[in-house]
Enzyme design. Structure first.
Site, PDB file in Angstrom:
ATOM      1  CG  HIS A 159      -0.345   0.160   2.522  1.00 36.28           C
ATOM      2  ND1 HIS A 159      -0.029  -0.902   3.347  1.00 36.28           N
ATOM      3  CD2 HIS A 159       0.024   1.264   3.206  1.00 36.28           C
ATOM      4  CE1 HIS A 159       0.487  -0.448   4.477  1.00 36.28           C
ATOM      5  NE2 HIS A 159       0.534   0.866   4.408  1.00 36.28           N
ATOM      6  CG  ASP A 176       0.020  -4.244   2.673  1.00 37.42           C
ATOM      7  OD1 ASP A 176       0.097  -3.655   1.583  1.00 37.42           O
ATOM      8  OD2 ASP A 176       0.006  -3.647   3.769  1.00 37.42           O
ATOM      9  CB  SER A 199       3.102   1.689   6.101  1.00 38.13           C
ATOM     10  OG  SER A 199       1.946   1.861   6.877  1.00 38.13           O
TER      11      SER A 199
END
Length: 515
Positions: A259, A294, A376
């Site tokens: 992402h 992911d 992230s």
């Protein structure tokens, strides 16, 4: 007609009017005036005689010739006697002394009389007065009237005008000498005895120089890991995104979350850059990405002396163990936060949104180390500076960290990253079912909603409405846990599982296939 009727019929307002014969007699007695009266009377209108009934109703009573009846002077009733008024009422409502004509005093009667403000109530003399504060019973001092100042004295008047005595001048001279001597002594003492405020000889000493050792375990880990961590900037024509990553190979390979770079993958005109610890910016290219886990790998070229991260073993983690998170939360690169491992094997779903096509369920490490947007893709390391996970998500309902962060275990990252570097894509195990979570007083697990014909579950005898309660030795309490358990299994490997059907529990084996 009676006399009364005749009077009423011929009368006018105020009394009776004479009849016609009377008028004639009067005219004859009056001589020449009689002719004039007759001519005047000839023009009068004669009234019609009233009927007896009308006269009886509206005529004057017998014996009454005027508008009012005659009253008798004598009466049988005694005349009332007026007694003297009550003294209180007489004082309140009587005429003032000297006033005999009216109760109202002429407002102009006081014209020219001296007036003045009413005197204030005196509680000492008037018992009806209201209690009030008063000043002390002291005599008021008499204020002296101001006097005009006289002319100012000049030096000539003081010295030669004999306005000031010689004794006073001598006293002033002595005082001036004493003040001068005393001031000089103080100045000399200050200059010679008291040290000056400014100096050129002061050298500020600092603490003993250290040999570069870390001040704390977290500082030592930060120093060892910081050079291997990068910030990833994604810029498109309409948006900007920031994430993190870390170097896993000297060839320039960097692992991160899908992402983080999803916008760059979906927009050919997007610009992707890796920013190293020394603020050096280098273009990066996407090697491969996986939306179901992911994870993604990017590569930078022509960068020398890359620091490669040291990978650890996430299977050895213990709850309560200290960990440190690296990244660029909210665009603040080179940020370090510390905490502990709060939980292990926490299934966390990641759904697609406007900026990412990730649709995954991760088997996460839960930590209370602050993880915010921008963290992230950064590494989660242990106290030995070994990477044990990738910071992936955080629950931030108020816009900031609340101590609920999640990271993908590094033991699940390594095979995915190696496959992406080798092939660019990843295949995942699947059993050919769709399931939903079920929780009731009979069973707890993942209820099968449909089964793909000919798939692994169909071949294993699984039917719709069966509830899978364990898979590959892992207790299943929700559909997300089943997804995690299936994706961490091996393709074409036999896996034991249990399921509930109609109040009975069954066991079996299943062989996941590639998706």
């Amino acid at each position: 007609m009676t006399d009364a009727a005749e009077d009423t019929a011929t009368g006018e307002s105020g009394g009776a009017v004479a009849s016609g014969d009377d008028h004639a007699a009067a005219d004859q007695g009056a001589g020449g005036d009689g002719d004039r009266d007759r001519r005047h009377d000839a023009g009068r209108v004669r009234h019609t005689a009233f009927s007896p009934e009308t006269v009886a109703v509206f005529g004057r009573p017998a014996g009454v010739h005027g508008s009012f009846a005659q009253t008798s002077e004598s009466t049988d009733r005694p005349a009332p006697e007026v007694s003297a008024p009550d003294p209180v009422l007489a004082e309140a409502f009587g005429r003032p002394s000297g006033e005999t004509e009216t109760l109202q005093r002429d407002p102009l009667a006081a014209y020219g009389e001296p007036g003045g403000a009413p005197s204030p109530p005196d509680p000492w003399r008037d018992p009806e007065s209201v209690a009030a504060m008063s000043g002390p019973a002291l005599a008021r001092p008499t204020i002296a009237e101001p006097t005009e100042s006289g002319p100012k004295l000049g030096i000539q008047d003081v010295l030669f005008g004999k306005r000031v005595s010689w004794h006073a001048l001598a006293t002033l001279a002595v005082l001036a000498v004493l003040v001068g001597v005393f001031g000089g002594l103080i100045g000399r003492w200050t200059a010679e005895v008291v040290s000056p405020l400014n100096s050129d000889s002061v050298q500020l000493s600092t603490g003993e120089q250290t040999n570069g050792d870390a001040k704390s375990p977290v500082a030592g880990v930060a120093r060892a890991v910081e050079k291997s961590v990068v910030a990833l900037d994604v810029r498109t024509s309409s948006s900007v995104g920031t994430g993190s990553g870390f170097v896993i190979d000297k060839g320039g390979y960097i692992v991160t979350n899908n992402h983080v770079i999803a916008m760059a993958a979906n927009d050919r005109n997007a610009k992707l850059e890796a920013v190293f610890f020394d603020r050096k910016r280098v273009p990066a290219r996407i090697v491969g990405r996986d939306t179901k886990t992911d994870l993604a790998v990017v590569k930078v070229d022509n960068v020398d002396n890359l620091t490669v991260s040291k990978l650890g073993n996430s299977d050895d983690l213990q709850i309560g163990q200290e960990v440190i998170a690296f990244g660029s939360p909210l665009g603040l690169d080179r940020t370090v936060t510390s905490g502990i491992v709060s939980a292990l094997h926490r299934p966390v779903p990641l759904r697609p949104d406007a900026e990412s096509d990730t649709d995954a369920v991760i088997d996460a490490i839960q930590t209370d180390a602050a993880i915010n947007p921008g963290n992230s893709g950064g590494p989660l390391v242990d106290d030995e500076a070994q990477v044990v996970g990738i910071n992936t998500a955080g629950l931030v309902p108020g816009g900031g960290s609340i101590g609920l962060g999640f990271a993908i275990p590094i033991n699940q990252v390594v095979p995915i990253a190696q496959t992406l570097i080798r092939n660019g894509t990843v295949n995942h195990p699947q059993i050919g079912v769709n399931a939903s979570s079920v929780r009731n007083d009979r069973v707890l697990g993942a209820q099968v909603r449909n089964v793909v014909a000919g798939g692994p579950a169909d071949r294993a005898g699984v039917r719709e409405d069966d509830v899978i309660t364990s898979f590959d030795g892992r207790t299943i309490e929700s559909a997300d846990e089943l997804t995690v358990a299936v994706r961490t299994a091996k393709i074409d490997g036999k896996v034991g599982f249990t399921y509930w059907r109609d109040g009975r529990t069954f066991s079996g084996t299943i062989m996941p296939a590639s998706d």
